[in-house]
Design an enzyme around this catalytic site. Sequence first.
Site, PDB file in Angstrom:
ATOM      1  N   TYR A  97      30.678 -50.892  19.282  1.00  0.00           N
ATOM      2  CA  TYR A  97      29.488 -49.971  19.714  1.00  0.00           C
ATOM      3  C   TYR A  97      28.064 -50.807  19.898  1.00  0.00           C
ATOM      4  O   TYR A  97      27.553 -51.436  19.129  1.00  0.00           O
ATOM      5  CB  TYR A  97      29.437 -48.753  18.935  1.00  0.00           C
ATOM      6  CG  TYR A  97      28.096 -47.861  19.238  1.00  0.00           C
ATOM      7  CD1 TYR A  97      28.245 -46.917  20.622  1.00  0.00           C
ATOM      8  CD2 TYR A  97      26.848 -47.906  18.438  1.00  0.00           C
ATOM      9  CE1 TYR A  97      27.225 -46.109  20.823  1.00  0.00           C
ATOM     10  CE2 TYR A  97      26.178 -46.860  18.925  1.00  0.00           C
ATOM     11  CZ  TYR A  97      26.202 -46.272  19.849  1.00  0.00           C
ATOM     12  OH  TYR A  97      25.074 -45.421  20.580  1.00  0.00           O
ATOM     13  N   ASP A 169      35.420 -47.119  12.252  1.00  0.00           N
ATOM     14  CA  ASP A 169      34.616 -46.239  13.020  1.00  0.00           C
ATOM     15  C   ASP A 169      35.678 -45.342  13.918  1.00  0.00           C
ATOM     16  O   ASP A 169      36.240 -46.049  14.589  1.00  0.00           O
ATOM     17  CB  ASP A 169      33.626 -46.934  14.080  1.00  0.00           C
ATOM     18  CG  ASP A 169      32.611 -45.884  14.808  1.00  0.00           C
ATOM     19  OD1 ASP A 169      33.174 -44.834  14.925  1.00  0.00           O
ATOM     20  OD2 ASP A 169      31.514 -46.570  14.970  1.00  0.00           O
ATOM     21  N   LYS A 194      29.171 -36.871  18.485  1.00  0.00           N
ATOM     22  CA  LYS A 194      30.331 -37.064  19.392  1.00  0.00           C
ATOM     23  C   LYS A 194      31.176 -35.674  19.211  1.00  0.00           C
ATOM     24  O   LYS A 194      30.946 -34.572  19.203  1.00  0.00           O
ATOM     25  CB  LYS A 194      31.045 -38.393  19.605  1.00  0.00           C
ATOM     26  CG  LYS A 194      30.083 -39.440  19.319  1.00  0.00           C
ATOM     27  CD  LYS A 194      29.328 -39.580  20.492  1.00  0.00           C
ATOM     28  CE  LYS A 194      27.949 -40.582  20.267  1.00  0.00           C
ATOM     29  NZ  LYS A 194      28.100 -41.997  19.669  1.00  0.00           N
TER      30      LYS A 194
HETATM   31  C1  LIG Z   1      27.746 -42.979  19.318  1.00  0.00           C
HETATM   32  C2  LIG Z   1      28.330 -43.755  18.284  1.00  0.00           C
HETATM   33  C3  LIG Z   1      27.805 -44.550  17.343  1.00  0.00           C
HETATM   34  C4  LIG Z   1      26.509 -44.421  16.933  1.00  0.00           C
HETATM   35  O1  LIG Z   1      26.190 -42.814  16.722  1.00  0.00           O
HETATM   36  P1  LIG Z   1      24.656 -42.297  16.614  1.00  0.00           P
HETATM   37  O2  LIG Z   1      24.983 -40.638  16.225  1.00  0.00           O
HETATM   38  O3  LIG Z   1      24.120 -42.292  18.194  1.00  0.00           O
HETATM   39  O4  LIG Z   1      23.617 -42.761  15.839  1.00  0.00           O
HETATM   40  C5  LIG Z   1      28.575 -45.427  16.579  1.00  0.00           C
HETATM   41  N1  LIG Z   1      29.748 -45.782  16.864  1.00  0.00           N
HETATM   42  C6  LIG Z   1      30.487 -44.966  18.172  1.00  0.00           C
HETATM   43  C7  LIG Z   1      31.717 -45.436  18.398  1.00  0.00           C
HETATM   44  C8  LIG Z   1      29.769 -44.377  18.856  1.00  0.00           C
HETATM   45  O5  LIG Z   1      30.235 -43.961  19.957  1.00  0.00           O
END
Ligand SMILES: *Cc1c(COP(=O)(O)O)cnc(C)c1O
Length: 394
Positions: A97, A169, A194
Site C-alpha cells: 500500500y 495487513d 474499507k
Molecule cells: C487504505 C489502506 C491502508 C491505509 O488505511 P487508512 O485508513 O487510509 O489510513 C492500509 N493498507 C491497505 C491495504 C489499505 O487499502
Amino acid sequence: MSNATQLIHSIPVDPLTGAIAVPIYQTSTFVQEAPGVNKGYDYARSGNPTRATLEKLIAGLENGEVGLAFASGLAAIDNVIKLLKTGDEIVAVDDIYGGAYRLFNNVYEQFGIKVHYVDTSDVANIVDAITPNTKLIWLETPTNPTLKISDIAAIAKIAKANACLLCVDNTFATPALQQPLSLGADIVIHSATKYLGGHSDLIAGIVVAKDKEIGARLKYLQNACGAILGPFDSWLVIRGIETLHLRIRQHCSSAQAVAEFLESHPQVDKVYYPGLSSHPNHLIAKKQAKNFGGIVSFSLKDDTEEAAINFVTSTGLFKLAESLGGIKSLISHPANMTHKSIPAEKRRAAGVSDSLIRLSIGLEETEDLIKDLSDTFQRVHTKKTTQYSTTKTV
Ligand SMILES: *Cc1c(COP(=O)(O)O)cnc(C)c1O
C-alpha cells in the site's frame, strides 16, 4: 454455529438498559469514587466502552487476544512499527500500500529502520532478504493493486525460525475470508476504512495481536502515542462489521463474475483476480481463504496511461475515487492515485503498469456492473475511433 451468526450474537446487549444497539459513550473522562477507584475506565484515550466493544469484537473475529482501534489504518501500521527500534529491519511485500511505503521510507528510515521490499509470493525471496537484524515481516495478501497472494502459513514458519514477528495487513480479505493469526501470523492490521466499516463513511484502523504480551505492548503504545478511534467512529465500525459476512459474500460473487467478463473481453490485456484459475497463486488463495474478495484489477491491450485515464473517466456506475470496500463500486488508476508516492520505475517493477485499472466491486446487482463496464469499453472504443478519423481528415 456459522461465523456470521456467532458474530451477530457476540455484540453485547447493553447490560444497563437492554439497548440492542451498542451505546455511544461520548465522554472524555469517568467519575471516580476515590483516586484510582473506578468502573474500569478513567480517561477516554486509555479506554472507552464503545471502542472497547469494537476492540473485543475484532479480536474475536481475527482469533486474537488483543484488539485495538485507531484513528486510521496508517495509525494502526504506525503502532506496529513502534515495536521496533533503531537498527532493526523489516522485510516487506513489494506491492505494498502506497501510504505504508511512504511511512516506512519517508518517516521511519530517518529513525534508522531499514525496509527491504521483495516479491513475497515467492517464499525464497523472503529467506534471501532476512538478516540478523530483521525483526518484522510485513505482508499484504492479496496485495494492492495486483492481487498477489503470499502463503501466510509458510511465511509464518520462516518468521518463527528467524525470531521475527509476522504482521499481515488483512484489509483486502477481512476475517470473513482469511484469519492470518490462525495461520501462524503474530499481528493483523486493518484499514477499517474499507470493508470493516464498509460504507465509505469513516477513516479507522485496527490492530489485533495473537499474543497477550505483544498485545499489551501495542496497547501501551496506543495510549502513549494517542491515535485512538473516537466513540462515534467506533460505533460506525461495529455497525459495519455486523453485516460484514453478508456484504463480503456479495462483493465476492460479483467480483468473480466481473473478473470472468473482463478476462473474455477483447480490449483487456491481463486480469488480476485470485479467483481466476489463470491467477498464478490461485491454489494458495484457495487454501488459505474462503473466497477471493471484491477487488479486481486489469490492464488494457492499449497499454498507455492515456487509455487507462480515458477508461476510468468514462464509467457510469463505477465512481472514480481512492479507497475501496464500500457499497458503491469504485474505479481507480493506481499509477496516478494510490501509488503516486512510489517512484515510477519501482512501481512498474512491482507490476503496477501505467494502464493498470483497479475496481472495487460494490453491492450493486452484478449484471448492472458488467453492463456498465461493457458500455464503457464500447464508449472508449468509439471515442478513440472518432479521434483517429478526425486526425486523419484534418
Ligand atoms: C487504505 C489502506 C491502508 C491505509 O488505511 P487508512 O485508513 O487510509 O489510513 C492500509 N493498507 C491497505 C491495504 C489499505 O487499502
